[in-house]
Design an enzyme around this catalytic site. Sequence first.
Site, PDB file in Angstrom:
ATOM      1  N   SER A  50      39.642  33.350 -22.519  1.00 35.58           N
ATOM      2  CA  SER A  50      39.295  32.157 -21.742  1.00 35.58           C
ATOM      3  C   SER A  50      38.573  32.568 -20.464  1.00 35.58           C
ATOM      4  CB  SER A  50      40.553  31.325 -21.471  1.00 35.58           C
ATOM      5  OG  SER A  50      40.235  30.046 -20.976  1.00 35.58           O
ATOM      6  N   GLU A  94      32.113  24.849 -29.847  1.00 34.73           N
ATOM      7  CA  GLU A  94      31.684  24.125 -31.033  1.00 34.73           C
ATOM      8  C   GLU A  94      30.523  24.857 -31.702  1.00 34.73           C
ATOM      9  OE1 GLU A  94      30.898  20.094 -29.891  1.00 34.73           O
ATOM     10  OE2 GLU A  94      33.007  19.671 -29.451  1.00 34.73           O
ATOM     11  N   HIS A 100      43.383  26.903 -28.458  1.00 32.55           N
ATOM     12  CA  HIS A 100      42.754  27.782 -27.473  1.00 32.55           C
ATOM     13  C   HIS A 100      43.599  29.014 -27.174  1.00 32.55           C
ATOM     14  CE1 HIS A 100      40.288  28.962 -24.105  1.00 32.55           C
ATOM     15  NE2 HIS A 100      41.247  28.750 -23.236  1.00 32.55           N
TER      16      HIS A 100
END
Length: 266
Positions: free
Chosen positions: A102, A222, A246
């Site tokens: 992340s 995406e 995630h």
Amino acid sequence: MSGQALYGANISANGIRQHYLRYGGKGPAVILIPGITSPAITWGFVAERLAERYDVYVLDVRGRGLSSTGPDLDYGLDAMAADVVAFASALGLSKPALLGHSMGARIAIRAAVSAPRAFSRLALIDPPVSGPGRRAYPSKLPWYVDSIRLATSGIDAEGMRAFCPTWTDEQLKLRAEWLHTCYEPAIVTAFEDFHKDDIFPDLPKLTLPAMLMVAGRGGVIEKVDEEEALSLQPALEIVHVPNAGHMIPWDDFDGFFEALGDFLSR
């Protein structure tokens, strides 16, 4: 489980105290850079598995865990990337691989662009791809701020379950115990930078082998983002973990390692 570290230590690098946990101690060096509200210890269960093959250093990013924090520090992406470069240099690590999740993946990209000769390869785990004029990051700031404030006042694992309903009791206990170490202004700055600091222009500048791991249920990356990333960096290796959100190794531990494969030592 948090995993059994060889030791935890502090080192002065880039003008701050950087705390880290070391796992394994043998094999190629890997620096693991956690996400926006994940102190190093919360990645212990992943580092312990990595330590079967690698010499793993898990960082407390500035403003989190036991590293330097407070109102006088810069919590922008460039500062955090400079921390990683200085950390590797201070420990004398020879071209470690970077594994970032992340926010940590964004840090890894910026660190590798600024010091390409310092590292060997990048494993980028579901980095935010928001930025000016781009789709917003799917998580909202209050999710972070509210949980940090509750943890600062005192919250148990059951109270944390409302924020992370799929996590195990052990994972919830660790988050409840350590989340208060996440300095709220640091978290706010990082979250806002997800939308202000576009990481895509960095991709053509990457000269190291890089893997992009995409969470199938994360909503962060995406297909259109994958296509843009490949257009900018054709050598990018993209892998998917279809059944994970995630927080990939929390959701599908085995799927995370299957997707990672031997990339870090290839």
